[in-house]
Motif scaffolding. Structure first.
Motif, short mmCIF file in Angstrom:
data_model
loop_
_atom_site.label_atom_id
_atom_site.label_comp_id
_atom_site.label_asym_id
_atom_site.label_seq_id
_atom_site.Cartn_x
_atom_site.Cartn_y
_atom_site.Cartn_z
N GLY A 61 -26.30 -14.04 15.51
CA GLY A 61 -27.31 -13.29 16.20
C GLY A 61 -26.57 -12.02 16.81
N ARG A 62 -25.49 -11.44 15.95
CA ARG A 62 -24.82 -10.32 16.62
C ARG A 62 -24.33 -9.54 15.44
NH1 ARG A 62 -20.69 -6.53 17.38
NH2 ARG A 62 -20.04 -6.43 19.41
N ALA A 63 -24.60 -8.27 15.72
CA ALA A 63 -24.32 -7.24 14.45
C ALA A 63 -22.83 -7.04 14.62
CB ALA A 63 -25.03 -5.97 14.48
N PHE A 64 -22.22 -6.97 13.50
CA PHE A 64 -20.68 -6.74 13.34
C PHE A 64 -20.55 -5.49 12.54
CE2 PHE A 64 -21.20 -11.56 13.81
CZ PHE A 64 -20.20 -11.73 14.91
N ASP A 65 -19.85 -4.57 13.17
CA ASP A 65 -19.50 -3.33 12.52
C ASP A 65 -18.03 -2.94 12.48
OD1 ASP A 65 -18.95 -2.38 14.87
OD2 ASP A 65 -20.79 -1.37 15.21
N GLN A 66 -17.66 -1.68 12.22
CA GLN A 66 -16.33 -1.45 12.10
C GLN A 66 -15.53 -1.77 13.54
OE1 GLN A 66 -15.26 2.06 10.21
NE2 GLN A 66 -13.23 2.07 10.50
N SER A 67 -16.20 -1.47 14.58
CA SER A 67 -15.65 -1.81 15.78
C SER A 67 -15.61 -3.41 16.17
CB SER A 67 -16.33 -1.16 17.02
OG SER A 67 -17.83 -1.88 16.93
N SER A 68 -16.17 -4.23 15.51
CA SER A 68 -15.87 -5.60 15.79
C SER A 68 -15.47 -6.52 14.52
CB SER A 68 -17.22 -6.11 16.38
OG SER A 68 -18.23 -5.63 15.54
N THR A 69 -15.15 -5.85 13.51
CA THR A 69 -14.52 -6.58 12.37
C THR A 69 -13.45 -6.07 12.00
OG1 THR A 69 -17.12 -6.56 11.39
CG2 THR A 69 -15.34 -7.26 10.08
N VAL A 70 -12.53 -7.12 11.59
CA VAL A 70 -11.04 -6.86 11.17
C VAL A 70 -11.11 -7.63 9.98
CG1 VAL A 70 -8.64 -7.20 11.51
CG2 VAL A 70 -10.13 -6.49 13.61
N LEU A 71 -10.14 -6.82 8.92
CA LEU A 71 -9.86 -7.56 7.62
C LEU A 71 -8.54 -7.77 7.52
CD1 LEU A 71 -10.52 -8.67 4.87
CD2 LEU A 71 -10.66 -6.38 3.90
N ILE A 72 -7.84 -8.86 7.41
CA ILE A 72 -6.44 -9.10 6.98
C ILE A 72 -6.20 -9.37 5.65
CG2 ILE A 72 -4.48 -10.33 8.05
CD1 ILE A 72 -5.84 -10.75 10.55
N GLY A 73 -5.46 -8.67 4.98
CA GLY A 73 -5.00 -8.80 3.63
C GLY A 73 -3.84 -8.17 3.16
N ASP A 74 -3.66 -8.26 1.87
CA ASP A 74 -2.10 -7.79 1.32
C ASP A 74 -2.45 -6.78 0.24
OD1 ASP A 74 -1.58 -9.35 -1.22
OD2 ASP A 74 -2.86 -10.48 -0.07
N SER A 75 -3.42 -6.46 -0.04
CA SER A 75 -3.54 -5.34 -1.42
C SER A 75 -4.10 -4.32 -0.86
CB SER A 75 -4.16 -6.09 -2.65
OG SER A 75 -5.77 -6.03 -2.34
N THR A 76 -3.77 -3.01 -1.68
CA THR A 76 -4.54 -1.98 -1.37
C THR A 76 -6.03 -1.81 -1.58
OG1 THR A 76 -4.10 -1.24 -3.84
CG2 THR A 76 -2.37 -0.46 -1.96
N ARG A 77 -6.61 -3.05 -2.50
CA ARG A 77 -7.90 -3.11 -2.85
C ARG A 77 -8.51 -3.60 -1.77
NH1 ARG A 77 -10.84 -4.32 -8.26
NH2 ARG A 77 -9.76 -3.15 -9.38
N ASP A 78 -7.86 -4.44 -0.75
CA ASP A 78 -8.42 -4.99 0.60
C ASP A 78 -8.60 -4.02 1.38
OD1 ASP A 78 -8.33 -7.80 -0.10
OD2 ASP A 78 -6.20 -7.75 0.44
N VAL A 79 -7.56 -2.86 1.58
CA VAL A 79 -7.67 -1.74 2.59
C VAL A 79 -8.68 -0.88 2.33
CG1 VAL A 79 -6.34 0.21 3.22
CG2 VAL A 79 -4.79 -1.80 2.89
N GLN A 80 -8.86 -0.61 0.81
CA GLN A 80 -10.05 0.25 0.38
C GLN A 80 -11.33 -0.51 0.71
OE1 GLN A 80 -9.10 0.31 -3.78
NE2 GLN A 80 -7.35 1.83 -3.65
N ALA A 81 -11.70 -1.75 0.60
CA ALA A 81 -12.68 -2.27 0.98
C ALA A 81 -12.97 -2.50 2.46
CB ALA A 81 -12.54 -4.14 0.57
N ALA A 82 -12.11 -2.40 3.24
CA ALA A 82 -11.96 -2.35 4.73
C ALA A 82 -12.54 -0.73 5.22
CB ALA A 82 -10.97 -2.51 5.71
N ARG A 83 -11.99 0.39 4.37
CA ARG A 83 -12.34 1.74 4.72
C ARG A 83 -13.76 2.00 4.36
NH1 ARG A 83 -8.51 1.21 7.18
NH2 ARG A 83 -10.34 1.44 8.63
N ILE A 84 -14.26 1.38 2.95
CA ILE A 84 -15.57 1.60 2.64
C ILE A 84 -16.50 0.78 3.46
CG2 ILE A 84 -16.83 1.70 0.71
CD1 ILE A 84 -14.40 2.19 -1.02
N GLY A 85 -16.41 -0.70 3.43
CA GLY A 85 -17.26 -1.54 3.90
C GLY A 85 -17.33 -1.66 5.41
#
Length: 240
Positions: free
Chosen positions: A164-188
């Motif tokens: 019941g709460r919206a999650f956006d860039q200010s409240s979501t963190v992705l933790i990963g090891d690949s440049t694809r993960d980084v790109q997903a975080a930046r775009i998503g």
């Protein structure tokens, strides 16, 4: 819940490469009737993409039913090998303490954003005792044919529907090891903690735009502090 932490699995939390390759080989044989000669590299990609490339580089023309049949066979083959995960695989340094530490932050829900299909994701984490802090219902998985950035937004939507709460860039963190993960975080739309424990180098992760690059998860307090800071709570308040 007011912050969402999404974890990549392979080479971030665990490494079960040997078992995964065996399961892929069996699934390939079941679907095509041929032995697997070459497995497409993961490179942070979803199982659905790896399957199609694996078929192509082994000279198999993909048919409409290949993907669902392959995913079903891959899940069954992996489940049959789940007892081998802890003996032939490994938990990445600091993974258990990092998950436990982040779980103690106030208002946090942890899930996964992974190229692995859902059933195999559960097996991978359960084999090392890492599943108890993960809400698998709101994650994003490799059988879902979306780009990883879109899959991140799908996970945010699932978390919103459940909590019941919206999650956006200010409240979501992705933790990963690949440049694809980084790109997903930046775009998503998520902050990004990258760990150089996979096949992407520190320099590559920084160049891709990670907010923070760590060598691994071996310093869990650093991970917890980073999650707190990136979600607007630099004091890192803990749940009571």
């Amino acid at each position: 819940m007011n912050r969402l932490v999404l974890w990549n699995i392979d080479l971030t939390l665990v490494d079960v490469t040997i078992v995964a390759r065996d399961a892929y080989a069996e699934a390939f044989r079941q679907v095509t009737g041929r032995p697997l000669v070459k497995l497409a590299p993961a490179l942070g990609r979803p199982d659905s993409e790896i399957i199609f490339e694996t078929l192509a580089i082994n000279g198999v023309d993909a048919q409409d039913d290949h993907l669902p049949r392959f995913i079903e066979a891959l899940g069954a083959g992996f489940a049959a090998r789940r007892d081998r995960l802890a003996t032939q695989g490994r938990m990445m340094p600091g993974a258990a303490d990092a998950l436990a530490g982040v779980a103690r932050l106030r208002g946090v829900v942890q899930s996964v954003l992974t190229g692995t299909i859902k059933g195999n994701a559960v097996h991978k984490l359960a084999a090392f005792g890492l599943s108890r802090h993960i809400d698998f219902e709101v994650g994003g998985y490799g059988e879902e044919v979306y780009p990883k950035a879109t899959l991140l937004q799908v996970a945010q939507s699932r978390a919103k529907a459940k909590y019941g709460r919206a999650f956006d860039q200010s409240s979501t963190v992705l933790i990963g090891d690949s440049t694809r993960d980084v790109q997903a975080a930046r775009i998503g739309g998520a902050a990004m903690i990258a760990v150089a424990s996979g096949r992407s180098t520190d320099a590559e992760l920084r160049a891709a735009g990670a907010d923070l690059v760590l060598p691994d998860l071996a310093n869990p307090s650093e991970v917890v502090a980073a999650v707190a800071r990136l979600t607007g709570d630099p004091t890192g308040r803990l749940a009571g």
